[in-house]
Design an enzyme around this catalytic site. Structure first.
Site, PDB file in Angstrom:
ATOM      1  CG  MET A  25      -1.980  -1.036   1.232  1.00 47.04           C
ATOM      2  SD  MET A  25      -3.002  -0.929   2.716  1.00 47.04           S
ATOM      3  CE  MET A  25      -1.909  -1.699   3.924  1.00 47.04           C
ATOM      4  CD  GLU A  49       5.729   0.821  -7.505  1.00 40.49           C
ATOM      5  OE1 GLU A  49       4.862   1.706  -7.311  1.00 40.49           O
ATOM      6  OE2 GLU A  49       6.038   0.406  -8.643  1.00 40.49           O
ATOM      7  CD  GLN A  92       4.365  -4.078  -5.059  1.00 42.77           C
ATOM      8  OE1 GLN A  92       4.031  -2.922  -4.790  1.00 42.77           O
ATOM      9  NE2 GLN A  92       3.502  -4.992  -5.471  1.00 42.77           N
ATOM     10  CB  CYS A 121       1.253   0.529  -9.546  1.00 42.78           C
ATOM     11  SG  CYS A 121       0.987   2.228  -8.985  1.00 42.78           S
ATOM     12  CG  HIS A 188      -5.985  -5.557  -7.550  1.00 36.82           C
ATOM     13  ND1 HIS A 188      -5.526  -4.379  -7.014  1.00 36.82           N
ATOM     14  CD2 HIS A 188      -7.336  -5.527  -7.413  1.00 36.82           C
ATOM     15  CE1 HIS A 188      -6.557  -3.666  -6.565  1.00 36.82           C
ATOM     16  NE2 HIS A 188      -7.665  -4.350  -6.817  1.00 36.82           N
ATOM     17  N   GLY A 221      -8.125  -8.022  -3.554  1.00 30.42           N
ATOM     18  CA  GLY A 221      -9.304  -7.264  -3.941  1.00 30.42           C
ATOM     19  C   GLY A 221     -10.528  -7.648  -3.136  1.00 30.42           C
ATOM     20  CB  ALA A 244      -4.880  -3.096   0.506  1.00 28.08           C
ATOM     21  NE  ARG A 245     -10.471  -1.206  -0.886  1.00 28.23           N
ATOM     22  CZ  ARG A 245     -11.713  -1.440  -1.311  1.00 28.23           C
ATOM     23  NH1 ARG A 245     -12.664  -0.565  -1.061  1.00 28.23           N
ATOM     24  NH2 ARG A 245     -12.000  -2.548  -1.949  1.00 28.23           N
TER      25      ARG A 245
END
Length: 373
Positions: A25, A49, A92, A121, A188, A221, A244-245
């Site tokens: 993230m 990243e 990453q 990305c 993703h 996702g 992630a979220r």
């Protein structure tokens, strides 16, 4: 050339099976979030990243007091890690060049458990530089980077992509990527142009899993709750999943019985201070963790300009004075001297772990954007 034998390659692949991982993230996947996610049960954690040119040939230093390992260049800290995450952190990388990617990988390979090439990305800076999602449209370059890494580094190499609108094009790319010898592929389940609010297309993963078996395939996702893990595995056949979220909302998402957001926030701030994390980055992440922007504690946290004020707002002033302030440098908490004397004017929020606020947001002062996942 360091080509892994079949037994070692199998062991590397096994690291990515049956796991629940922290996704990379932007600005959020820093050392404190990774350490806290591991504390709450994450099996592996991805860094945010980092561009190959930035990390290549960095100076490595170790802080004997905190144990933090820093990679710096031209006086700027590029990447921090810690021995506590060494066996479970995946670095990453953003890259558009096999040579530069390899140079970067060799710089940090002894401090990480794996290296992941970001090919998903969609952000402008990444795509314009030929990195991220741009690599999906340039499979020759993408595979050349992966082959350079697989054949020459001493840790597992993985890759993270998105899906194309065209399913056959996605399958063809996935096959080519798998043939480079990577240890796992993360997908993703959105296209390059889809936003997080659009539902992830889990159904697109089934065929990829079947085509690449026995290569581990990781789903990314819409893993927003602990129960989503099993649902995703059962409906897609994914080897593992990453969130992630969900982790931004509450890093304890990795355990079935999560803690309150306030408790997770307190632990995050303590972890950040012990890691001497930049105050600006800590505040950015904390404000992301608070979606209730009308809550009194949110307003106090938003107004805070140093760790002492933040700890006072969270009811952990004692921790700050006994331990926290000894770990953080003036450079990473530049406003603390100016802030002294003004703290008593702010009301502190009682540290009650029964409060379950939900989180989100952007930068050191007022959050405006959500982290991308």
């Amino acid at each position: 050339m360091t080509v892994p034998d079949s037994e070692k390659h199998q062991a590397w692949q096994d690291r990515y099976r049956n796991g629940y991982f922290l996704a990379p993230m932007v600005r959020v996947g820093t050392l404190p979030m990774r350490l806290l996610s591991l504390h709450y049960g994450a099996d592996l954690v991805w860094t945010c990243e980092i561009i190959d040119k930035s990390i290549a040939n960095c100076l490595r230093t170790v802080n004997d007091q905190t144990g933090v390992i820093s990679y710096s260049k031209d006086g700027r800290e590029i990447f921090t890690t810690h021995k506590d995450e060494k066996s479970r952190v995946v670095f990453q990388m953003g890259s558009a060049s096999p040579d530069t990617a390899l140079e970067a990988a060799r710089t940090i390979e002894n401090d990480v458990a794996g290296i992941d090439l970001n090919c998903g990305c969609p952000m402008k800076f990444s795509v314009q530089g030929g990195m991220g999602a741009a690599l999906m449209e340039d499979p020759d370059r993408l595979c050349a980077i992966l082959e350079a890494l697989v054949q020459n580094v001493s840790v597992p190499v993985t890759c993270k992509i998105r899906v194309f609108d065209d399913e056959e094009k996605t399958i063809e790319l996935a096959r080519r990527i798998a043939a480079t010898g990577i240890s796992a592929l993360t997908v993703h389940c959105r296209t390059r142009y889809m936003r997080p609010r659009e539902k992830a297309m889990w159904h697109r993963l089934n065929r990829i899993v079947d085509e690449l078996s026995p290569l581990p395939v990781i789903l990314n996702g819409d893993i927003c709750h602990f129960d989503d893990v099993q649902k995703a595995r059962e409906s897609t056949g994914a080897t593992s999943v990453m969130t992630a979220r969900g982790a931004i909302a509450n890093p304890s998402i990795f355990r079935k019985e999560s803690v309150s957001v306030l408790e997770a926030t307190v632990e995050f701030v303590k972890t950040a201070m012990r890691a001497s994390n930049s105050y600006a980055n800590t505040k950015y992440t904390v404000l992301l963790m608070y979606t209730d922007t009308k809550a009194p504690e949110y307003k106090v946290l938003q107004a805070s300009k140093c760790y002492e004020a933040m700890c006072g707002a969270l009811g952990i002033a004692e921790f700050y004075h006994a331990e926290g302030k000894l770990c953080v440098t003036d450079r990473n908490d530049p406003m603390r001297v100016k802030q002294n004397g003004a703290l008593g004017k702010r009301s502190a929020v009682k540290n009650e772990t029964s409060v379950d606020a939900q989180p989100e947001s952007d930068a050191a002062e007022t959050p405006t954007k959500r982290a991308k996942a």
